[in-house]
Design a protein around this motif. Structure first.
Motif, PDB file in Angstrom:
ATOM      1  N   ALA A 262       5.493  10.741  -2.584  1.00 46.89           N
ATOM      2  CA  ALA A 262       4.760  11.782  -3.311  1.00 46.89           C
ATOM      3  C   ALA A 262       4.675  11.450  -4.794  1.00 46.89           C
ATOM      4  CB  ALA A 262       5.448  13.140  -3.098  1.00 46.89           C
ATOM      5  N   ALA A 263       5.748  10.896  -5.356  1.00 46.19           N
ATOM      6  CA  ALA A 263       5.739  10.505  -6.768  1.00 46.19           C
ATOM      7  C   ALA A 263       4.746   9.370  -6.990  1.00 46.19           C
ATOM      8  CB  ALA A 263       7.139  10.090  -7.214  1.00 46.19           C
ATOM      9  N   LEU A 264       4.743   8.386  -6.078  1.00 47.63           N
ATOM     10  CA  LEU A 264       3.780   7.277  -6.200  1.00 47.63           C
ATOM     11  C   LEU A 264       2.354   7.813  -6.169  1.00 47.63           C
ATOM     12  CD1 LEU A 264       4.722   4.194  -3.959  1.00 47.63           C
ATOM     13  CD2 LEU A 264       4.930   4.412  -6.442  1.00 47.63           C
ATOM     14  N   ALA A 265       2.109   8.757  -5.233  1.00 47.00           N
ATOM     15  CA  ALA A 265       0.765   9.324  -5.101  1.00 47.00           C
ATOM     16  C   ALA A 265       0.374  10.059  -6.381  1.00 47.00           C
ATOM     17  CB  ALA A 265       0.712  10.259  -3.891  1.00 47.00           C
TER      18      ALA A 265
ATOM     19  N   PHE B 286       6.226   5.593 -10.545  1.00 48.12           N
ATOM     20  CA  PHE B 286       7.108   4.714  -9.766  1.00 48.12           C
ATOM     21  C   PHE B 286       8.535   5.073 -10.138  1.00 48.12           C
ATOM     22  CE2 PHE B 286       8.752   0.036  -9.517  1.00 48.12           C
ATOM     23  CZ  PHE B 286       9.370   0.298  -8.297  1.00 48.12           C
ATOM     24  N   GLN B 287       9.216   5.721  -9.204  1.00 45.48           N
ATOM     25  CA  GLN B 287      10.611   6.057  -9.470  1.00 45.48           C
ATOM     26  C   GLN B 287      11.517   5.431  -8.423  1.00 45.48           C
ATOM     27  OE1 GLN B 287      10.641  10.362  -9.677  1.00 45.48           O
ATOM     28  NE2 GLN B 287      10.619  10.593  -7.445  1.00 45.48           N
ATOM     29  N   ILE B 288      12.721   5.102  -8.849  1.00 46.01           N
ATOM     30  CA  ILE B 288      13.731   4.566  -7.944  1.00 46.01           C
ATOM     31  C   ILE B 288      14.957   5.481  -8.031  1.00 46.01           C
ATOM     32  CG2 ILE B 288      12.873   2.207  -8.109  1.00 46.01           C
ATOM     33  CD1 ILE B 288      15.189   1.562 -10.022  1.00 46.01           C
TER      34      ILE B 288
ATOM     35  N   GLU C 132       2.618  -2.058 -11.023  1.00 46.12           N
ATOM     36  CA  GLU C 132       1.583  -1.028 -11.033  1.00 46.12           C
ATOM     37  C   GLU C 132       1.413  -0.489  -9.626  1.00 46.12           C
ATOM     38  OE1 GLU C 132      -1.730  -3.262 -12.706  1.00 46.12           O
ATOM     39  OE2 GLU C 132      -2.705  -3.180 -10.747  1.00 46.12           O
ATOM     40  N   ILE C 133       0.846   0.716  -9.559  1.00 45.51           N
ATOM     41  CA  ILE C 133       0.706   1.382  -8.266  1.00 45.51           C
ATOM     42  C   ILE C 133      -0.630   0.997  -7.652  1.00 45.51           C
ATOM     43  CG2 ILE C 133       0.569   3.631  -7.110  1.00 45.51           C
ATOM     44  CD1 ILE C 133       2.408   4.691  -9.401  1.00 45.51           C
ATOM     45  N   ALA C 134      -0.606   0.571  -6.396  1.00 44.09           N
ATOM     46  CA  ALA C 134      -1.811   0.166  -5.680  1.00 44.09           C
ATOM     47  C   ALA C 134      -1.976   1.026  -4.427  1.00 44.09           C
ATOM     48  CB  ALA C 134      -1.723  -1.305  -5.308  1.00 44.09           C
ATOM     49  N   GLY C 135      -3.128   0.873  -3.793  1.00 43.46           N
ATOM     50  CA  GLY C 135      -3.418   1.634  -2.570  1.00 43.46           C
ATOM     51  C   GLY C 135      -4.544   2.603  -2.857  1.00 43.46           C
ATOM     52  N   SER C 136      -5.595   2.499  -2.035  1.00 48.09           N
ATOM     53  CA  SER C 136      -6.772   3.311  -2.351  1.00 48.09           C
ATOM     54  C   SER C 136      -6.935   4.450  -1.365  1.00 48.09           C
ATOM     55  CB  SER C 136      -8.018   2.422  -2.350  1.00 48.09           C
ATOM     56  OG  SER C 136      -8.072   1.725  -1.127  1.00 48.09           O
ATOM     57  N   GLY C 137      -7.697   5.455  -1.782  1.00 46.93           N
ATOM     58  CA  GLY C 137      -8.045   6.568  -0.913  1.00 46.93           C
ATOM     59  C   GLY C 137      -6.816   7.301  -0.401  1.00 46.93           C
TER      60      GLY C 137
ATOM     61  N   ILE D  32       3.660  -0.638  -4.484  1.00 41.38           N
ATOM     62  CA  ILE D  32       3.831  -1.287  -5.781  1.00 41.38           C
ATOM     63  C   ILE D  32       3.373  -2.744  -5.718  1.00 41.38           C
ATOM     64  CG2 ILE D  32       5.565  -2.052  -7.487  1.00 41.38           C
ATOM     65  CD1 ILE D  32       5.093   0.944  -7.528  1.00 41.38           C
ATOM     66  N   VAL D  33       2.535  -3.128  -6.657  1.00 46.02           N
ATOM     67  CA  VAL D  33       2.227  -4.544  -6.865  1.00 46.02           C
ATOM     68  C   VAL D  33       2.624  -4.873  -8.306  1.00 46.02           C
ATOM     69  CG1 VAL D  33       0.371  -4.587  -5.167  1.00 46.02           C
ATOM     70  CG2 VAL D  33      -0.165  -4.076  -7.565  1.00 46.02           C
ATOM     71  N   PHE D  34       2.555  -6.146  -8.653  1.00 49.66           N
ATOM     72  CA  PHE D  34       2.944  -6.556 -10.005  1.00 49.66           C
ATOM     73  C   PHE D  34       1.865  -7.438 -10.612  1.00 49.66           C
ATOM     74  CE2 PHE D  34       6.874  -5.367  -8.003  1.00 49.66           C
ATOM     75  CZ  PHE D  34       7.657  -4.836  -9.028  1.00 49.66           C
ATOM     76  N   ARG D  35       1.856  -7.486 -11.934  1.00 42.26           N
ATOM     77  CA  ARG D  35       1.006  -8.408 -12.692  1.00 42.26           C
ATOM     78  C   ARG D  35       1.891  -9.179 -13.666  1.00 42.26           C
ATOM     79  NH1 ARG D  35      -4.485  -7.628 -12.610  1.00 42.26           N
ATOM     80  NH2 ARG D  35      -5.094  -5.842 -11.319  1.00 42.26           N
ATOM     81  N   PRO D  36       1.502 -10.400 -14.011  1.00 40.91           N
ATOM     82  CA  PRO D  36       2.290 -11.140 -15.011  1.00 40.91           C
ATOM     83  C   PRO D  36       2.442 -10.289 -16.268  1.00 40.91           C
ATOM     84  CG  PRO D  36       0.636 -12.563 -14.041  1.00 40.91           C
ATOM     85  CD  PRO D  36       0.344 -11.179 -13.527  1.00 40.91           C
TER      86      PRO D  36
END
Lengths: 380, 137
Positions: B21-24, B28-30, B116-121, B127-131
């Protein structure tokens, strides 16, 4: 309480089905063919079996299907799923059940038509990894990549494992892959998941195996040379590969010492080692974790044909999962080859005078690790 | 077409529900164990380090380092080569992910990355990452 199963049970029957590519046979039919041969070897009928230790995917309740298929009403039914190491794990539970008198004749068996059915092992759900769609090979590839990064292991070291397995397979008339394989050729293999190539991955075969055990004091009543269970231990470190505490150290670093302690032996005492080679990196990791060499030295340890025929340590003498067979799960075949060697019946690939064998099973994504030490009567 | 009734709110959801729910909602929490101070990923009810049930949510820094990586080799017509990796968060726990914004060939062990948070619709987010700017950690 001794906390030990040393010398309590013996393998008195070994059977392999036809394997490789066996079209027209189901999982359970191949299993039954292996059971038929193991029973003939042990001089019993299948109806004498009263302890069943089995796991045949993709059934959800395979132990009942196996018992029903064989027409058995076993007193002991055990089908814990640890992946490919399950069958090595059953050695412990079969020895315990036999020693306790819960059963008299135990069967460990597995069969699969993975190749002909084109059904690929799917693995378990990995909820926190599924969005990235990992294949089984990817976790092993990341273990290999990390091992290279930390210890300087090379593509050549991985290829040495594949080449050694092939050299053993050339001495096994039943092995699936027997064409000569040079280091140069292995290095040219197609990359699947860096740094693992096609030849770093095990085969997908049809095949089944069956092992018959009885209590040690009954073993002399059977026609075969008994092979005793001297030590066994199971360990786990994770299910999802990202949860593995250190990608370069498997739980074999715990199962190995426990199994050796139970057997009262060390790696130097082993006549051969059967190490579950789902991928070439496995062999290197297990040689280190089981104490055949120091951590990080597995690559140099296997170099220059050191685990091939005539090398310093006989490893995977049937040709392994890489070149002999790998029908989805391979653990039962490790036991079968070790017992065949200790009985002195391995033909052209026989290790002369082998009295002890280490059998090491792997399951999941390096998740479960089960080590067993087997030996002849002289080692009791 | 009749509207589906809205699902009843869950009074006391479990950790995974809270995480998702937090991601949505874009966070991003751990978790962090109140007893042993270990950071925890993935979300748990009991601390996997010490077994405590006293666990709190904390915002993840989002900073991480590539712990290991592989390239799934695919023909261009099948989508080309793809990265898959394990990232070690600055807080300690690791997770599977992939590195975006850079060619699969260029992802290396030790690369500093940001989440960063990914996933559409309506898909579950992940979670994905970027350099990370600043290069190697």
């Amino acid at each position: 309480m001794s906390g030990s199963i040393r010398g309590k049970a013996a393998i008195v029957g070994v059977g392999l089905s036809d394997f490789g590519e066996v079209p027209g046979w189901s999982h359970f039919e191949l299993m039954a063919q292996a059971v038929e041969r193991a029973c003939a070897d042990a001089g019993i009928t299948s109806k004498d079996i009263d302890g069943l230790f089995s796991m045949i995917t993709p059934a959800n309740m395979p132990i009942s299907m196996t018992a029903e298929y064989l027409g058995l009403q076993p007193k002991v039914l055990e089908g814990s799923m640890l992946g490919g190491s399950s069958f090595v794990n059953y050695l412990s539970w079969a020895a315990l059940a036999l020693d306790a008198g819960l059963c008299e004749i135990a069967l460990i068996t597995y069969g699969s038509n993975a190749r002909s059915s084109k059904r690929r092992p799917g693995g378990d759900p990995v909820p926190y990894e599924a969005p990235y769609a990992p294949r089984l090979v990817d976790g092993y590839a990341m273990a290999a990549a990390r091992h290279m990064h930390q210890y300087g292991t090379t593509r050549e070291h991985l290829a040495e494992v594949a080449v050694a397995a092939r050299a053993w397979a050339q001495r096994n008339p039943k092995a699936m892959m027997r064409d000569p394989l040079s280091l140069e050729d292995a290095l040219k293999s197609r990359m699947i998941a860096d740094p693992l190539t096609l030849l770093d991955c095990c085969l997908i075969s049809d095949g089944a195996g069956a092992i018959i055990l009885t209590r040690a004091d009954r073993a002399k009543d059977f026609p075969t040379k008994p092979v005793y269970v001297l030590g066994a231990a199971a360990e786990h470190s994770h299910m999802q590969i990202a949860q593995m505490p250190d990608l370069t150290v498997t739980a074999a670093a715990r199962s190995g010492p426990r199994a050796f302690a139970m057997a009262g032996m060390t790696p130097a005492d082993m006549g051969l080692a059967m190490l579950y080679d789902a991928f070439t990196i496995n062999t290197i990791l297990f040689l280190e974790d089981l104490g055949f060499c120091q951590k990080g030295e597995g690559g140099p340890f296997v170099a220059n044909g050191a685990i091939a025929p005539g090398g310093r340590l006989a490893v995977n003498t049937n040709g392994g999962g890489l070149s002999c067979l790998h029908p989805g799960m391979y653990g039962v075949f490790l036991i079968a080859e070790a017992a065949t060697q200790l009985r002195g019946e391995a033909g052209e690939r026989q290790i002369k005078g082998a009295k002890t064998a280490l059998v090491h099973g792997n399951g999941g994504s390096l998740s479960t690790q089960v080590t067993a030490i087997l030996g002849t009567a002289e080692t009791l | 077409m009749a509207d589906k009734p809205a699902p009843a709110p869950i009074a006391h959801p479990g950790p995974d529900y809270i995480y998702q729910a937090a991601l949505a909602a874009g966070t991003f929490q751990i978790q962090r164990c109140d007893a042993c101070a270990s950071h925890i990923f993935y979300p748990r009810h009991l601390c996997p380090v010490c077994g405590s049930a006293k666990i709190s949510w904390v915002a993840a820094s989002g900073d991480g380092t590539v712990y290991s990586t592989t390239m799934i080799r695919q023909r261009p017509e099948a989508g080309g080569n793809k990265n898959i990796c394990i990232v070690e968060l600055a807080e300690g726990p690791r997770l599977m992910s992939r590195i975006e914004g850079v060619a699969a060939e260029e992802v290396t062990i030790g690369m500093a990355v940001s989440a960063e948070i990914a996933g559409s619709g309506d898909e579950p987010k992940f979670i994905v990452f970027r350099p990370r700017a600043g290069g190697q950690s």
